[in-house]
Design a protein around this motif. Structure first.
Motif, PDB file in Angstrom:
ATOM      1  N   MET A  91       0.957  -1.283  -0.039  1.00 33.54           N
ATOM      2  CA  MET A  91      -0.306  -0.150   0.160  1.00 33.54           C
ATOM      3  C   MET A  91       0.870   0.999  -0.493  1.00 33.54           C
ATOM      4  SD  MET A  91      -2.758   1.264   3.012  1.00 33.54           S
ATOM      5  CE  MET A  91      -4.374   0.907   1.912  1.00 33.54           C
ATOM      6  N   LEU A  92       0.680   2.251  -0.719  1.00 28.61           N
ATOM      7  CA  LEU A  92       0.849   3.343  -1.213  1.00 28.61           C
ATOM      8  C   LEU A  92       0.793   4.301  -0.428  1.00 28.61           C
ATOM      9  CD1 LEU A  92       4.153   3.269  -2.520  1.00 28.61           C
ATOM     10  CD2 LEU A  92       2.866   3.920  -4.949  1.00 28.61           C
ATOM     11  N   GLN A  93       0.900   5.440  -0.130  1.00 24.40           N
ATOM     12  CA  GLN A  93       1.142   6.609   0.743  1.00 24.40           C
ATOM     13  C   GLN A  93       1.844   7.612   0.213  1.00 24.40           C
ATOM     14  OE1 GLN A  93       1.098   6.270   5.217  1.00 24.40           O
ATOM     15  NE2 GLN A  93      -0.945   4.961   4.986  1.00 24.40           N
ATOM     16  N   LYS A  94       0.605   8.896   0.127  1.00 21.88           N
ATOM     17  CA  LYS A  94       1.785  10.058  -0.430  1.00 21.88           C
ATOM     18  C   LYS A  94       1.540  10.706   0.868  1.00 21.88           C
ATOM     19  CE  LYS A  94       0.765  13.343  -4.046  1.00 21.88           C
ATOM     20  NZ  LYS A  94      -0.161  14.166  -4.888  1.00 21.88           N
ATOM     21  N   ASN A  95       2.571  11.418   1.282  1.00 25.49           N
ATOM     22  CA  ASN A  95       2.706  12.486   1.567  1.00 25.49           C
ATOM     23  C   ASN A  95       3.819  13.657   1.301  1.00 25.49           C
ATOM     24  OD1 ASN A  95       2.030  10.773   3.866  1.00 25.49           O
ATOM     25  ND2 ASN A  95       3.789   9.447   4.542  1.00 25.49           N
ATOM     26  N   VAL A  96       3.098  14.347   2.255  1.00 26.32           N
ATOM     27  CA  VAL A  96       3.834  15.991   0.821  1.00 26.32           C
ATOM     28  C   VAL A  96       5.184  16.482   2.438  1.00 26.32           C
ATOM     29  CG1 VAL A  96       3.258  18.500   1.170  1.00 26.32           C
ATOM     30  CG2 VAL A  96       1.730  16.727   0.668  1.00 26.32           C
ATOM     31  N   GLN A  97       5.764  16.289   1.881  1.00 29.12           N
ATOM     32  CA  GLN A  97       7.351  16.781   2.280  1.00 29.12           C
ATOM     33  C   GLN A  97       8.243  18.140   2.174  1.00 29.12           C
ATOM     34  OE1 GLN A  97       8.797  13.903   3.854  1.00 29.12           O
ATOM     35  NE2 GLN A  97       7.341  13.294   3.056  1.00 29.12           N
ATOM     36  N   TYR A  98       7.045  19.223   1.183  1.00 32.23           N
ATOM     37  CA  TYR A  98       7.218  20.358   1.980  1.00 32.23           C
ATOM     38  C   TYR A  98       5.939  21.316   2.171  1.00 32.23           C
ATOM     39  CZ  TYR A  98       5.177  19.753  -2.727  1.00 32.23           C
ATOM     40  OH  TYR A  98       4.149  19.230  -3.454  1.00 32.23           O
ATOM     41  N   ASP A  99       6.439  22.269   2.661  1.00 33.83           N
ATOM     42  CA  ASP A  99       5.580  23.244   2.930  1.00 33.83           C
ATOM     43  C   ASP A  99       4.829  24.540   2.224  1.00 33.83           C
ATOM     44  OD1 ASP A  99       4.125  24.972   4.108  1.00 33.83           O
ATOM     45  OD2 ASP A  99       5.855  26.017   5.717  1.00 33.83           O
ATOM     46  N   GLU A 100       3.800  24.039   1.607  1.00 33.86           N
ATOM     47  CA  GLU A 100       3.262  24.768   0.230  1.00 33.86           C
ATOM     48  C   GLU A 100       3.159  25.980   0.085  1.00 33.86           C
ATOM     49  OE1 GLU A 100      -0.110  23.127  -1.231  1.00 33.86           O
ATOM     50  OE2 GLU A 100      -0.128  20.674   0.050  1.00 33.86           O
ATOM     51  N   GLU A 101       3.153  26.610   1.383  1.00 30.49           N
ATOM     52  CA  GLU A 101       2.950  27.962   2.094  1.00 30.49           C
ATOM     53  C   GLU A 101       4.319  28.908   1.227  1.00 30.49           C
ATOM     54  OE1 GLU A 101       2.233  31.491   5.519  1.00 30.49           O
ATOM     55  OE2 GLU A 101       0.785  29.531   4.935  1.00 30.49           O
ATOM     56  N   ARG A 102       5.221  27.703   2.508  1.00 29.07           N
ATOM     57  CA  ARG A 102       6.608  27.790   1.604  1.00 29.07           C
ATOM     58  C   ARG A 102       7.362  28.175   0.304  1.00 29.07           C
ATOM     59  NH1 ARG A 102      11.073  25.644   5.073  1.00 29.07           N
ATOM     60  NH2 ARG A 102       9.910  26.109   6.258  1.00 29.07           N
ATOM     61  N   LEU A 103       6.776  27.704  -0.280  1.00 31.04           N
ATOM     62  CA  LEU A 103       7.454  27.205  -1.356  1.00 31.04           C
ATOM     63  C   LEU A 103       6.096  27.772  -2.530  1.00 31.04           C
ATOM     64  CD1 LEU A 103       8.024  25.286  -4.301  1.00 31.04           C
ATOM     65  CD2 LEU A 103       6.049  24.024  -4.052  1.00 31.04           C
ATOM     66  N   GLU A 104       5.159  28.955  -1.810  1.00 31.82           N
ATOM     67  CA  GLU A 104       4.360  29.998  -3.664  1.00 31.82           C
ATOM     68  C   GLU A 104       5.513  31.334  -2.739  1.00 31.82           C
ATOM     69  OE1 GLU A 104       1.981  29.649  -5.967  1.00 31.82           O
ATOM     70  OE2 GLU A 104       2.316  27.112  -5.306  1.00 31.82           O
ATOM     71  N   LYS A 105       5.818  31.072  -1.313  1.00 28.50           N
ATOM     72  CA  LYS A 105       6.507  32.177  -1.013  1.00 28.50           C
ATOM     73  C   LYS A 105       7.869  32.233  -1.930  1.00 28.50           C
ATOM     74  CE  LYS A 105       4.493  33.347   2.601  1.00 28.50           C
ATOM     75  NZ  LYS A 105       4.838  33.250   4.615  1.00 28.50           N
ATOM     76  N   ARG A 106       8.304  31.082  -2.457  1.00 28.74           N
ATOM     77  CA  ARG A 106      10.183  31.133  -2.920  1.00 28.74           C
ATOM     78  C   ARG A 106       8.998  31.499  -4.177  1.00 28.74           C
ATOM     79  NH1 ARG A 106      11.610  25.571  -0.638  1.00 28.74           N
ATOM     80  NH2 ARG A 106      13.067  26.591   1.667  1.00 28.74           N
ATOM     81  N   ARG A 107       8.235  30.656  -4.811  1.00 27.25           N
ATOM     82  CA  ARG A 107       7.720  31.142  -6.319  1.00 27.25           C
ATOM     83  C   ARG A 107       7.651  32.179  -7.284  1.00 27.25           C
ATOM     84  NH1 ARG A 107       4.027  24.996  -7.652  1.00 27.25           N
ATOM     85  NH2 ARG A 107       6.043  24.212  -8.014  1.00 27.25           N
ATOM     86  N   LYS A 108       7.194  33.234  -5.646  1.00 29.35           N
ATOM     87  CA  LYS A 108       6.189  34.850  -6.154  1.00 29.35           C
ATOM     88  C   LYS A 108       7.441  35.716  -6.724  1.00 29.35           C
ATOM     89  CE  LYS A 108       3.319  38.643  -4.692  1.00 29.35           C
ATOM     90  NZ  LYS A 108       4.048  39.021  -5.640  1.00 29.35           N
ATOM     91  N   LEU A 109       8.555  34.981  -5.045  1.00 28.52           N
ATOM     92  CA  LEU A 109       9.795  35.951  -5.045  1.00 28.52           C
ATOM     93  C   LEU A 109      11.238  35.519  -6.131  1.00 28.52           C
ATOM     94  CD1 LEU A 109      10.822  35.692  -1.616  1.00 28.52           C
ATOM     95  CD2 LEU A 109      10.359  37.574  -2.444  1.00 28.52           C
ATOM     96  N   LEU A 110      11.257  34.410  -6.851  1.00 28.11           N
ATOM     97  CA  LEU A 110      12.084  34.423  -7.748  1.00 28.11           C
ATOM     98  C   LEU A 110      11.234  35.125  -9.222  1.00 28.11           C
ATOM     99  CD1 LEU A 110      12.873  30.451  -6.910  1.00 28.11           C
ATOM    100  CD2 LEU A 110      14.213  33.002  -6.970  1.00 28.11           C
ATOM    101  N   ASN A 111       9.890  34.425  -9.269  1.00 26.94           N
ATOM    102  CA  ASN A 111       9.116  35.038 -10.529  1.00 26.94           C
ATOM    103  C   ASN A 111       9.138  37.029 -10.321  1.00 26.94           C
ATOM    104  OD1 ASN A 111       8.470  32.991 -11.684  1.00 26.94           O
ATOM    105  ND2 ASN A 111       6.360  32.790 -10.753  1.00 26.94           N
ATOM    106  N   ASP A 112       9.355  37.354  -9.421  1.00 28.52           N
ATOM    107  CA  ASP A 112       9.237  39.027  -9.153  1.00 28.52           C
ATOM    108  C   ASP A 112      10.393  39.287  -9.878  1.00 28.52           C
ATOM    109  OD1 ASP A 112       6.210  38.886  -8.597  1.00 28.52           O
ATOM    110  OD2 ASP A 112       6.624  39.463  -6.481  1.00 28.52           O
ATOM    111  N   GLU A 113      11.190  38.338  -8.893  1.00 28.17           N
ATOM    112  CA  GLU A 113      13.211  38.776  -9.406  1.00 28.17           C
ATOM    113  C   GLU A 113      12.963  39.016 -10.815  1.00 28.17           C
ATOM    114  OE1 GLU A 113      16.188  40.689  -8.560  1.00 28.17           O
ATOM    115  OE2 GLU A 113      14.494  40.675  -7.284  1.00 28.17           O
ATOM    116  N   TYR A 114      12.824  37.704 -11.389  1.00 29.16           N
ATOM    117  CA  TYR A 114      12.712  37.220 -12.984  1.00 29.16           C
ATOM    118  C   TYR A 114      12.257  38.237 -14.240  1.00 29.16           C
ATOM    119  CZ  TYR A 114      15.357  32.789 -11.535  1.00 29.16           C
ATOM    120  OH  TYR A 114      16.360  32.108 -11.640  1.00 29.16           O
ATOM    121  N   ASN A 115      10.569  38.635 -13.604  1.00 21.60           N
ATOM    122  CA  ASN A 115      10.227  40.074 -14.704  1.00 21.60           C
ATOM    123  C   ASN A 115      11.242  41.202 -14.471  1.00 21.60           C
ATOM    124  OD1 ASN A 115       8.823  37.641 -15.439  1.00 21.60           O
ATOM    125  ND2 ASN A 115       6.922  38.694 -13.810  1.00 21.60           N
TER     126      ASN A 115
END
Length: 64
Positions: free
Chosen positions: A1-25
């Motif tokens: 039986m396989l279980q799917k567990n999230v190994q990262y903080d989704e809120e932190r990931l979204e903040k990181r993506r936004k920071l990077l996208n803003d800087e790249y733009n």
């Protein structure tokens, strides 16, 4: 039986993506332009420092 567990903080990931996208733009132009262009010459001032991501996250208040 396989279980799917999230190994990262989704809120932190979204903040990181936004920071990077803003800087790249800011440095390289809008995302649509970056995806459509076939050749892009980067100016010396636009080069990323070796600790670019670490500094960006620190200034943005996001942990590594």
């Amino acid at each position: 039986m396989l279980q799917k567990n999230v190994q990262y903080d989704e809120e932190r990931l979204e903040k990181r993506r936004k920071l990077l996208n803003d800087e790249y733009n800011q440095r390289f132009g809008p995302e649509e332009f970056r995806k459509e262009v076939r050749f892009y010459s980067v100016k010396e001032e636009q080069n990323l420092d070796t600790d670019f991501v670490r500094t960006l996250y620190k200034e943005g208040g996001v942990k590594l």
